[in-house]
Write a protein that holds these residues in place. Structure first.
Motif, short mmCIF file in Angstrom:
data_model
loop_
_atom_site.label_atom_id
_atom_site.label_comp_id
_atom_site.label_asym_id
_atom_site.label_seq_id
_atom_site.Cartn_x
_atom_site.Cartn_y
_atom_site.Cartn_z
N TYR A 20 0.82 -1.21 0.00
CA TYR A 20 0.00 0.00 0.00
C TYR A 20 0.85 1.26 0.00
O TYR A 20 1.75 1.42 0.81
CB TYR A 20 -0.92 0.02 1.22
CG TYR A 20 -1.82 -1.18 1.26
CD1 TYR A 20 -2.98 -1.24 0.51
CD2 TYR A 20 -1.49 -2.30 2.03
CE1 TYR A 20 -3.80 -2.34 0.52
CE2 TYR A 20 -2.31 -3.41 2.06
CZ TYR A 20 -3.46 -3.44 1.30
OH TYR A 20 -4.26 -4.55 1.32
N ARG A 24 -2.99 5.42 -0.35
CA ARG A 24 -3.95 4.31 -0.23
C ARG A 24 -4.09 3.88 1.21
O ARG A 24 -5.19 3.62 1.69
CB ARG A 24 -3.51 3.13 -1.12
CG ARG A 24 -4.48 1.99 -1.10
CD ARG A 24 -5.79 2.38 -1.79
NE ARG A 24 -6.71 1.26 -1.69
CZ ARG A 24 -7.92 1.34 -1.20
NH1 ARG A 24 -8.42 2.50 -0.81
NH2 ARG A 24 -8.69 0.28 -1.12
N ASP A 27 -6.21 6.33 3.03
CA ASP A 27 -7.62 6.13 2.66
C ASP A 27 -8.22 4.94 3.40
O ASP A 27 -9.33 5.02 3.92
CB ASP A 27 -7.76 5.90 1.15
CG ASP A 27 -7.55 7.16 0.34
OD1 ASP A 27 -7.60 8.28 0.90
OD2 ASP A 27 -7.33 7.02 -0.88
#
Length: 112
Positions: A20, A24, A27
């Motif tokens: 990741y 990301r 998020d």
């Protein structure tokens, strides 16, 4: 001959694979990149770096950061939250070691 790279598909089940990006990961956690930088600066997690120098996070690291986020959301300062999570992890390790030692002791007693 250059070293062969492991295909990413082979790492789908690896909790430690840095899959990741910072954006990301933020998020997924519902937080900001600044939060991830802060838990990194507190040395709770250490993201790997891509060849380009970008931070990459594993699922295990995201779970650790999520626990810190829970504490921060409850009003705990981030430095204290990181210390608490670190101590919780150490306690879990000590409990596992204790259970393993007790199991081995019981096995040894049964073999006598």
């Amino acid at each position: 001959m250059p070293a062969e790279k492991t295909p990413a598909a082979g790492n789908l089940d690896d909790d430690d694979y840095p899959a990741y990006t910072m954006g990301r990961a933020a998020d997924i956690l519902g937080t900001t990149p600044a939060f991830l930088r802060a838990v990194g600066e507190a040395e709770l997690i250490t993201p790997l770096r891509s060849e380009g120098g970008h931070r990459r996070y594993s699922r295990r690291q995201l779970r650790i950061a999520a626990r810190a986020r829970e504490l921060v959301d409850q009003g705990t300062p981030i430095e204290a939250a990181c210390r608490i999570v670190s101590l919780e992890d150490q306690l879990d390790d000590a409990r596992r070691q204790n259970q393993d030692m007790r199991r081995r002791l019981d096995e040894n007693r049964a073999n006598i």
